[in-house]
Design an enzyme around this catalytic site. Structure first.
Site, PDB file in Angstrom:
ATOM      1  N   CYS A 116      49.660  66.718  21.442  1.00  0.00           N
ATOM      2  CA  CYS A 116      49.557  68.129  21.080  1.00  0.00           C
ATOM      3  C   CYS A 116      49.345  68.331  19.386  1.00  0.00           C
ATOM      4  O   CYS A 116      50.241  67.903  18.877  1.00  0.00           O
ATOM      5  CB  CYS A 116      50.652  69.046  21.643  1.00  0.00           C
ATOM      6  N   GLY A 220      38.001  64.793  26.398  1.00  0.00           N
ATOM      7  CA  GLY A 220      37.334  65.667  25.319  1.00  0.00           C
ATOM      8  C   GLY A 220      36.074  66.044  25.628  1.00  0.00           C
ATOM      9  O   GLY A 220      35.137  65.077  25.743  1.00  0.00           O
ATOM     10  N   ARG A 244      39.270  71.990  28.635  1.00  0.00           N
ATOM     11  CA  ARG A 244      38.718  73.213  28.682  1.00  0.00           C
ATOM     12  C   ARG A 244      37.486  73.259  29.587  1.00  0.00           C
ATOM     13  O   ARG A 244      36.900  74.236  29.810  1.00  0.00           O
ATOM     14  CB  ARG A 244      38.245  73.255  27.032  1.00  0.00           C
TER      15      ARG A 244
END
Length: 333
Positions: A116, A220, A244
């Site tokens: 993180c 990623g 995402r």
């Protein structure tokens, strides 16, 4: 030691742990609409070991580890694994909390957040800050492994101010975690720029040399199931973790890529809202849902108008009334 990580047919595909995203409601929704051959592992939200160790704060922090009965049933039916992700910087607290998680919950594994990039977390010496504290990081991994029979994996980044993949991944591999997931950005990038998959591949080649039995995943900027499969082969990995990308397509974990109808999207919006209300009414802010409504209200006539109206909704009933004009909401009562 072999674990479920070694038993999954490659490519291993996982949904990344994400703050205010991968709660039990969203995990259940994703599991329901995913092909179990394409989604293998789900993760909880980030859970602070210091919070779990605090006599007052534990009740609130432990909400991140809640698994609803309906989610548990779906995961069992589809054979999808669920892993608790924890973070902090004290080996002895990791040991204590890992013992508690093992004894009090029913997870398939524990994952250590060493990636993180949030600044206030890094300032505490936690998560990606551990990349520059390899001795402490190794102590944390070993302390957690000692505390549990569950497989202990690590999610991390390639460096802090610059890529440091060779040194860092070699040091992680020395502790023999059950699996490693490497995000291709440094901490300084946060979520900016592009993930460097050549650095991820570099980590995988170190794994090949030092500990070939340890599954190695990349993370990623992966936006489709096919891209995940292609990257696994191209970069010599065991699989990919999706973050995402799920916001571009909640049906990500399916082999067939197709356009979904207005009705299908709105049905998922209602299901997600029902699950969230059932699990969190009175506990979590309704407005958390609004970030998800953007996923479901796109690609059909009138989507932007509906999206704007949903952004102004003040509660569950307003959502059901608004969307109920377009799709049957009673199916998820």
């Amino acid at each position: 030691m072999s674990s479920f990580w070694n038993d999954i047919k490659k490519p291993i595909l996982a949904l990344a742990p994400m703050e205010d995203v991968t709660d039990t409601s969203f995990r259940e929704l994703v599991a329901r609409i995913s092909d179990p051959q394409c989604l293998h592992i789900l993760f909880t939200e980030f859970t602070a070991v210091d919070g779990m160790n605090h006599p007052v704060g534990k009740e609130r922090v432990s909400e991140r580890l809640i698994v609803s009965e309906s989610e548990r049933k779906i995961l069992a039916e589809k054979g999808i694994k669920l892993v608790a992700q924890i973070w902090g910087n004290k080996p002895e607290v990791f040991h204590k909390v890992a013992c508690e998680i093992t004894e009090e919950y029913d997870f398939d594994g524990i994952d250590l957040n060493m990636g993180c990039p949030v600044k206030n977390v890094v300032k505490q010496g936690s998560c990606s800050a551990l990349i520059d504290q390899p001795t402490l990081a190794q102590e944390i991994i070993l302390a957690t492994k000692e505390a549990t029979h569950l497989p202990v994996s690590v999610k991390t980044r390639t460096g802090i101010r610059q890529h440091d993949t060779d040194r860092w991944i070699s040091q992680v591999l020395e502790t023999k975690p059950a699996a490693i997931t490497l995000h291709g950005r440094i901490q300084k990038q946060q979520s900016d720029g592009l993930a460097d998959w050549n650095e991820i591949a570099k980590g995988a080649r170190l794994r090949d040399e030092l500990a070939p039995e340890i599954p190695f995943l990349g993370n990623g900027d992966v936006l489709s199931y096919q891209q995940a499969c292609d990257y696994t082969k191209e970069y010599g990995l065991d699989g990919v973790m999706i973050g995402r990308g799920i916001f571009h397509n909640p049906w990500f974990f399916n082999p067939e890529e197709r356009a979904y109808s207005k009705e299908e999207k709105l049905q998922q919006l209602i299901l997600h809202t029902r699950l969230f209300e059932r699990n969190w009414s009175g506990k979590r802010n309704f407005n958390i849902l609004k970030r998800f409504y953007k996923i479901y209200t796109s690609g059909f006539p009138g989507a932007s108008k509906m999206r704007a109206e949903l952004m102004n909704a003040n509660g569950y009933d307003e959502v059901y009334q608004l969307v109920g004009a377009h799709v049957d909401c009673s199916v998820y009562n």
